[in-house]
Design an enzyme around this catalytic site. Structure first.
Site, short mmCIF file in Angstrom:
data_model
loop_
_atom_site.label_atom_id
_atom_site.label_comp_id
_atom_site.label_asym_id
_atom_site.label_seq_id
_atom_site.Cartn_x
_atom_site.Cartn_y
_atom_site.Cartn_z
N HIS A 142 0.84 -1.21 0.00
CA HIS A 142 0.00 0.00 0.00
C HIS A 142 0.87 1.25 0.00
CE1 HIS A 142 -3.58 2.40 1.25
NE2 HIS A 142 -2.66 3.13 1.86
N GLU A 143 1.91 1.27 0.83
CA GLU A 143 2.79 2.44 0.90
C GLU A 143 3.65 2.58 -0.35
OE1 GLU A 143 2.23 4.56 3.13
OE2 GLU A 143 0.86 3.25 4.24
N HIS A 146 1.67 4.32 -2.88
CA HIS A 146 1.67 5.78 -2.67
C HIS A 146 2.90 6.41 -3.29
CE1 HIS A 146 -1.91 6.42 -0.38
NE2 HIS A 146 -1.54 5.70 0.67
N GLU A 217 -6.36 6.86 -0.97
CA GLU A 217 -6.24 5.64 -0.15
C GLU A 217 -6.93 4.46 -0.83
OE1 GLU A 217 -4.43 5.14 2.52
OE2 GLU A 217 -3.73 7.21 2.41
#
Length: 312
Positions: A142-143, A146, A217
């Site tokens: 997930h990061e 980003h 997100e």
């Protein structure tokens, strides 16, 4: 497995939504600028945002993370975590070496700073000690997503626009306050439209920034699943995170608050995120190991603790 056409459609929708929200932020910023100094005020306010965004893009990620109280986590202290991160970087097409940082917080959290060419990821002690290898893989993916999409840079621009809107509306309020005696003496009238604008603009700007954050997100969740092929791993991590958050709220208020306003959150609700992940959970598997396996640090890391800092 996330279908490629579904992910492409989601990216397109995310891009359009981002453009619309940034357009709304620009308009909200322009109104107090125009009220303060006409077209020149609009130009100056937008120029200030651009300069701020450029300056922030030049600031190395390691400096931002250091200011947040995180320190570099060398591969010798967490070789398994570094190996996992290198695998995700390769899958995301990132050619830079992974920059992993550590914060001595019991909170389960991780966040990314920077972009695909200069970025870093910070993880807390609670994250490393409580999540399994499979769950940690989902969070790190997930990061990494980003970083790959430059989400932190986009949010930095949105934050700069929101702050500039607040400053300009404050300046307009001071200008009205200074001219108030003249208005009360009959030489002018109260600018009701101006008062309404400066009352609404800051709140609207904040709400738009929060909407942009929630949008990024959702997309990062989809991108993470595309990297790992394991939506259940990320969903499981979200369950652990929500359990800790619920316990913290209960200890603070005596019980969990019954009402949480969705549009005042920086992140979508955990239930909504898990529901979306469940919709793409066609063939769950564990690419990063057994679900009961954790990866503690080899040795404790001496890190300076900072009071008053709250992790996202």
């Amino acid at each position: 497995m996330v279908l490629e056409h579904e992910l492409g459609r989601h990216r397109l929708f995310n891009g359009l939504q981002t453009v619309l929200i940034l357009g709304g932020l620009t308009l909200t910023l322009s109104l107090p600028g125009y009220l303060l100094a006409g077209p020149g005020g609009v130009l100056m306010s937008l120029s200030a945002v651009i300069v701020t965004a450029v300056m922030m893009s030049w600031m190395p990620a390691r400096m931002i993370l250091a200011r947040a109280g995180a320190e570099r986590l060398p591969p010798s202290r967490a070789p398994e975590v570094h190996a996992l991160l290198r695998h995700l970087y390769a899958g995301a097409g990132l050619t830079i070496a992974p920059q992993l940082y550590y914060a001595p917080s019991a909170e389960i959290n991780a966040f990314a700073v920077g972009g695909p060419h200069d970025g870093g990821i910070a993880v807390t002690d609670g994250l490393l000690r409580l999540l399994t290898r499979r769950e940690l893989g989902g969070v790190l993916a997930h990061e990494v997503s980003h970083l790959r999409r430059g989400d932190t840079r986009v949010m930095s621009i949105a934050t700069a626009m929101t702050r500039m809107t607040l400053w300009l509306t404050t300046a307009v309020q001071l200008a009205i306050l200074i001219s108030l005696p003249m208005m009360l003496s009959g030489e002018g009238s109260l600018p009701w439209l101006t008062l309404l604008t400066i009352a609404v603009a800051p709140t609207l700007s904040v709400l738009l920034s929060l909407a942009l954050s929630r949008n990024r997100e959702y997309t990062a969740d989809m991108e993470a699943v595309a990297l790992t092929g394991d939506p259940a791993g990320l969903a499981s991590a979200l369950v652990v995170l929500e359990r800790q958050r619920s316990g913290w709220l209960a200890s603070l208020f005596g019980r969990r608050p019954p009402l949480e306003i969705a549009w005042l959150r920086t992140h979508p609700s955990t239930a909504a995120r898990i529901h979306r992940l469940a919709e793409i959970d066609d063939a769950p598997h564990a690419p990063f190991g057994d679900t009961d396996e954790v990866m503690p640090l080899r040795r404790p890391i001496p890190t300076r603790r900072r009071s008053g800092h709250r992790w996202r």
